[in-house]
Scaffold this motif. Structure first.
Motif: not given
Lengths: 219, 302
Positions: B242-258
């Motif tokens: 549901x956030x993939x589009x925003x991740x690709x566009x740099x509109x959202x950043x995934x936090x604490x990815x580990x």
């Protein structure tokens, strides 16, 4: 191992002792692998749940109950394995270095293990601790906080070489794993960190953001 | 609408909706006509099918038994029609219940492929962020994220995706990036969607850290919550796709990815006691094909 110099805090990141013997290091690694593979306790009090109450003897020969501690403000609780555990001693020393910062946020600190009052008294003197150590010799409080892990005999034997003291023996030995909880003065857990790998240690500054939030909510 | 078959279809709909007027509307009838058709059916059977009060229409015991026998027959007829046509071509209408975020992010981008394949099928997306009731909404299938409530509905798993926490670069510039789960106490969450609980557990290599979500803004519409996240109002939680589009566009950043904060499962639910419509089954297969394998590529952390 890094030493951090804050504005007025000088401390060392808590780590395990620098074990010289390769054999000993290997047995620690084996022990950790076995703990990680063993079954987790069914539950521990997660954030948003009520902290189980307790009333335990301290290293000063008194008893302290949770409600009395919370009357003073939020509480940082560290469950450690015992004074025999070098990694735990390191975390206790780091916690002591930050105890002033915790107090400055209106909170207090305690640490709980299954060691006796006498053992705790010696440990507190050795490390120069200003916060109380509580003896949970039957392990009932650790059990309620989900940090008491049942280990099978083979593992207990492997761990025995670490001079660990267990509750119980035979088929099922019980060992505490490190656990850290922050309890708000309303009695609810706001932060919980349970890590079966006792060679990894939490930095006491990890508590500060939560304590800041609790303080802001009280103001 | 004078034939027996239509009368039976109307009977099934009145039973499902508990309303003569709603069932009539669905069949393009007036309410008096619908009432007359059912009355005629009751005369033929020599039995009362419904108890009519000013507030509700409920089945009599006899009506209930009749419904149990009639429904499979009607469904078998639909199946037979479909099979005889033999070309796999789906006809009629398909009502799909979905939440706003699933509709706009997961279905709409792929829907043209499905429509290409089934040109004679009319699709209605019934969009609602509340949990939809399959029967009263008269939908053929519902796509639902999260835990299934106790329900007798027939469920099929559509896919499972990791949950992630994310924030806009503008928010992180202002408030800093969390490095450890414990840092989240200094952050603001936009509470919405399937993961709007008050606690999150972060897991890594056996360590478990449970933190409270400090939400200053709660939004019932998941799509609006994502927009609030993009606007820098706080940290949002949602499924990876549901956030993939925003991740690709740099509109959202995934936090604490580990850290692992769990998964969310999506199910397709069909109304209970009915064989799912061929169109509903085809639609769910399509969704599984498109989304069940949705690429979950790791995004660069911050």
């Amino acid at each position: 191992m890094t030493t951090t110099k804050g504005s007025d805090i000088e401390w060392t990141d808590p780590t395990c002792p620098d074990w010289k013997s390769r054999e000993f290091r290997d047995s620690v690694a084996e022990a950790v692998r076995a703990i990680l593979k063993s079954e987790r306790p069914a539950r521990y009090p997660t954030a948003g749940t009520i902290a189980p109450s307790f009333d335990l003897p301290t290293n000063n020969g008194k008893r302290i109950a949770l409600p009395k501690l919370l009357a003073k403000g939020p509480l940082v609780v560290l469950f450690f394995r015992g004074g025999w555990c070098g990694c735990c001693r390191s975390e206790l020393s780091a916690l002591e270095a930050w105890a002033g910062e915790i107090r400055a946020r209106g909170a207090s600190t305690i640490a709980i293990s299954s060691d006796t009052q006498k053992e705790h008294k010696e440990l507190a003197e050795l490390l120069g601790l200003s916060f109380p150590l509580l003896s949970d010799t039957t392990g009932s409080v650790s059990d309620q906080y989900g940090v008491r892990w049942h280990l099978d005999r083979k593992f207990a034997e492997a761990h025995g070489s670490l001079r660990a003291s267990f509750i119980g023996s035979g088929e099922s030995a019980i060992l505490s794993v490190p656990g850290r909880f922050i309890i708000g003065n309303d009695g609810y857990v706001v932060y919980a960190d349970v890590d079966p790998d006792y060679t990894r240690r939490a930095m006491p500054y990890e508590y500060l953001a939560t304590l800041n939030l609790l303080q802001a909510q009280l103001d | 609408m004078s034939d027996q078959l239509s009368a039976l279809r109307l009977f099934v709909r009145v039973a499902a909706t508990g309303s003569f007027s709603q069932a009539a509307r669905e069949q393009n009838l007036t309410q008096p006509t619908a009432s007359r058709i059912i009355a005629t059916l009751e005369e033929q059977l020599g039995n009362t099918l419904f108890v009519r009060t000013t507030r509700a229409v409920t089945l009599t015991e006899m009506g209930s038994e009749y419904l149990g026998r009639i429904k499979p027959v009607l469904e078998a007829l639909d199946e037979a029609d479909h099979a005889v046509r033999g070309d796999g071509e789906l006809r009629g209408s398909l009502r799909v219940g979905v939440s706003s975020i699933v509709a706009s992010r997961l279905l709409v981008p792929h829907l043209s492929d499905f429509q290409e394949k089934h040109r004679h099928l009319r699709i209605e997306l019934v969009v609602d962020d509340k949990r939809q009731d399959l029967i009263s909404e008269n939908v053929d299938v519902v796509l639902r994220f999260g835990k299934l409530a106790d329900s007798s509905a027939l469920a099929k798993r559509v896919g499972r995706w990791p949950l992630v926490v994310a924030a806009a670069p503008s928010y992180l510039a202002k408030r800093g990036s969390p490095i450890l789960p414990s840092d989240l106490a200094a952050h603001i969450f936009v509470a919405a969607g399937p993961a709007s609980g008050k606690e999150i557990t972060f897991r890594r290599d056996g360590r478990e850290i449970s933190v409270l979500i400090n939400g200053r803004l709660a939004i019932t519409g998941a799509e609006v919550a994502v927009n609030a996240g993009i606007a820098g109002l706080g940290i949002v939680i949602g499924s990876f796709p549901s956030f993939q589009r925003e991740f690709e566009r740099g509109e959202l950043v995934r936090l604490l990815p580990d850290w692992d904060i769990g998964d969310i499962t999506a199910h397709a639910l069909f109304p209970s006691g009915q064989t799912p419509k061929p169109a509903a089954r085809a639609f769910v297969d399509f969704v599984v094909e498109k989304l069940g394998t949705a690429a979950v590529a790791p995004t660069p952390g911050n």
